[in-house]
Design a protein around this motif. Structure first.
Motif, PDB file in Angstrom:
ATOM      1  N   VAL A  65      76.848   1.777 -41.473  1.00  0.00           N
ATOM      2  CA  VAL A  65      76.175   2.890 -40.394  1.00  0.00           C
ATOM      3  C   VAL A  65      76.530   4.147 -40.824  1.00  0.00           C
ATOM      4  O   VAL A  65      77.894   4.245 -41.219  1.00  0.00           O
ATOM      5  CB  VAL A  65      76.665   2.416 -38.929  1.00  0.00           C
ATOM      6  CG1 VAL A  65      76.070   3.472 -37.893  1.00  0.00           C
ATOM      7  CG2 VAL A  65      76.236   0.848 -38.495  1.00  0.00           C
ATOM      8  N   PHE A  66      75.804   5.200 -40.702  1.00  0.00           N
ATOM      9  CA  PHE A  66      76.362   6.444 -40.800  1.00  0.00           C
ATOM     10  C   PHE A  66      76.482   7.234 -39.551  1.00  0.00           C
ATOM     11  O   PHE A  66      75.515   7.420 -38.678  1.00  0.00           O
ATOM     12  CB  PHE A  66      75.393   7.329 -41.914  1.00  0.00           C
ATOM     13  CG  PHE A  66      75.289   6.747 -43.243  1.00  0.00           C
ATOM     14  CD1 PHE A  66      75.678   7.086 -44.373  1.00  0.00           C
ATOM     15  CD2 PHE A  66      74.360   5.704 -43.372  1.00  0.00           C
ATOM     16  CE1 PHE A  66      75.710   6.387 -45.547  1.00  0.00           C
ATOM     17  CE2 PHE A  66      74.090   4.917 -44.511  1.00  0.00           C
ATOM     18  CZ  PHE A  66      74.661   5.315 -45.724  1.00  0.00           C
ATOM     19  N   TYR A  67      77.568   7.538 -39.424  1.00  0.00           N
ATOM     20  CA  TYR A  67      78.157   8.556 -38.119  1.00  0.00           C
ATOM     21  C   TYR A  67      78.200   9.685 -38.595  1.00  0.00           C
ATOM     22  O   TYR A  67      79.111  10.076 -39.568  1.00  0.00           O
ATOM     23  CB  TYR A  67      79.149   7.904 -37.299  1.00  0.00           C
ATOM     24  CG  TYR A  67      79.001   6.442 -36.850  1.00  0.00           C
ATOM     25  CD1 TYR A  67      78.289   6.604 -35.633  1.00  0.00           C
ATOM     26  CD2 TYR A  67      79.749   5.332 -37.165  1.00  0.00           C
ATOM     27  CE1 TYR A  67      78.030   4.901 -34.741  1.00  0.00           C
ATOM     28  CE2 TYR A  67      79.338   4.191 -36.588  1.00  0.00           C
ATOM     29  CZ  TYR A  67      78.587   4.021 -35.773  1.00  0.00           C
ATOM     30  OH  TYR A  67      78.421   2.847 -35.126  1.00  0.00           O
ATOM     31  N   PHE A 125      82.544  11.429 -34.644  1.00  0.00           N
ATOM     32  CA  PHE A 125      82.929   9.996 -34.919  1.00  0.00           C
ATOM     33  C   PHE A 125      84.455   9.862 -34.442  1.00  0.00           C
ATOM     34  O   PHE A 125      85.190  10.906 -34.651  1.00  0.00           O
ATOM     35  CB  PHE A 125      83.055   9.617 -36.327  1.00  0.00           C
ATOM     36  CG  PHE A 125      83.440   8.199 -36.717  1.00  0.00           C
ATOM     37  CD1 PHE A 125      82.648   7.261 -36.082  1.00  0.00           C
ATOM     38  CD2 PHE A 125      84.785   8.254 -37.428  1.00  0.00           C
ATOM     39  CE1 PHE A 125      83.284   5.905 -36.434  1.00  0.00           C
ATOM     40  CE2 PHE A 125      85.185   6.573 -37.560  1.00  0.00           C
ATOM     41  CZ  PHE A 125      84.144   5.748 -37.044  1.00  0.00           C
ATOM     42  N   ASP A 126      84.649   9.207 -33.450  1.00  0.00           N
ATOM     43  CA  ASP A 126      86.151   9.021 -32.755  1.00  0.00           C
ATOM     44  C   ASP A 126      86.300   7.803 -32.990  1.00  0.00           C
ATOM     45  O   ASP A 126      86.353   6.551 -31.972  1.00  0.00           O
ATOM     46  CB  ASP A 126      86.072   9.385 -31.260  1.00  0.00           C
ATOM     47  CG  ASP A 126      87.291   9.511 -30.647  1.00  0.00           C
ATOM     48  OD1 ASP A 126      88.159   9.574 -31.215  1.00  0.00           O
ATOM     49  OD2 ASP A 126      87.395   9.336 -29.517  1.00  0.00           O
ATOM     50  N   PRO A 127      87.375   7.409 -34.259  1.00  0.00           N
ATOM     51  CA  PRO A 127      87.705   5.937 -34.436  1.00  0.00           C
ATOM     52  C   PRO A 127      88.946   5.429 -33.764  1.00  0.00           C
ATOM     53  O   PRO A 127      89.637   6.444 -33.258  1.00  0.00           O
ATOM     54  CB  PRO A 127      88.001   6.093 -35.974  1.00  0.00           C
ATOM     55  CG  PRO A 127      88.463   7.378 -36.078  1.00  0.00           C
ATOM     56  CD  PRO A 127      87.465   8.256 -35.216  1.00  0.00           C
ATOM     57  N   ALA A 128      88.960   4.277 -33.713  1.00  0.00           N
ATOM     58  CA  ALA A 128      90.123   3.656 -32.751  1.00  0.00           C
ATOM     59  C   ALA A 128      91.089   3.527 -33.814  1.00  0.00           C
ATOM     60  O   ALA A 128      92.394   3.140 -33.446  1.00  0.00           O
ATOM     61  CB  ALA A 128      89.691   2.371 -32.128  1.00  0.00           C
ATOM     62  N   HIS A 129      91.321   3.582 -35.228  1.00  0.00           N
ATOM     63  CA  HIS A 129      92.102   3.273 -36.220  1.00  0.00           C
ATOM     64  C   HIS A 129      91.842   4.262 -37.304  1.00  0.00           C
ATOM     65  O   HIS A 129      91.034   4.863 -37.305  1.00  0.00           O
ATOM     66  CB  HIS A 129      92.173   2.110 -36.515  1.00  0.00           C
ATOM     67  CG  HIS A 129      90.834   1.227 -37.064  1.00  0.00           C
ATOM     68  ND1 HIS A 129      90.348   1.471 -38.134  1.00  0.00           N
ATOM     69  CD2 HIS A 129      90.050   0.456 -36.391  1.00  0.00           C
ATOM     70  CE1 HIS A 129      89.314   1.016 -38.339  1.00  0.00           C
ATOM     71  NE2 HIS A 129      88.819   0.518 -37.295  1.00  0.00           N
TER      72      HIS A 129
END
Length: 161
Positions: A109-111, A116-120
């Motif tokens: 997927v392209f964000y 984009f707010d990653p958890a890691h």
């Protein structure tokens, strides 16, 4: 207060802050490291050594290069662009045939990297459901890949340019 006293006080405060951070910093467990597996519940037969990033599925798969707004990524030949027109959010996904739309459970997927707010941090990690997922930044996008084969997810992410 003299300049020397002020510097000593600042140094002591800095050491206290660093000590507090070190004290409360989460301890990394082997399962939290990228690519690590949790300890098996029962003794398992020793695994055959594998070449780095080269599982049978990766080396035997036929690959193609896809491009989205200037970002190029290699994916398995069978993956196709998913129809996301019924989704409540606007993402662009390529996934294995039959993968559910609107749910990036398998594929790439392209964000937009600005939202984009990653958890890691970037890289591949094992998820709580036993699959593999990770992301890298390429161009103006976060390229997010997920699937059941760690080597495929890693190759997809390594190819993003």
């Amino acid at each position: 207060m003299t300049a020397r006293t002020m510097w000593v006080a600042l140094l002591a405060a800095g050491c206290a802050v660093l000590g507090g951070v070190a004290l409360f910093w989460p301890e990394e467990t082997p399962a939290a490291r990228p690519g690590a597996s949790p300890a098996p519940a029962a003794p398992a037969a020793p695994a055959a050594p594998a070449a780095p990033f080269a599982s049978a599925s990766v080396s035997q798969a036929v690959w193609k290069t896809i491009a989205y707004r200037g970002v190029r990524v290699d994916v398995p030949e069978a993956w196709e662009q998913t129809d996301m027109s019924a989704c409540s959010f606007n993402i662009h996904q390529w996934a294995p045939p039959g993968a559910p739309a609107c749910s990036p459970q398998s594929g790439v997927v392209f964000y937009g990297s600005a939202t984009f707010d990653p958890a890691h941090g970037p890289g591949v990690r094992e998820t709580s459901s036993g699959t593999w997922a990770g992301y890298v930044y390429a161009g103006a996008f976060a390229v997010y890949a997920t699937g059941t084969d760690r080597d495929i997810v890693q190759r997809v992410l390594d190819s993003a340019t």
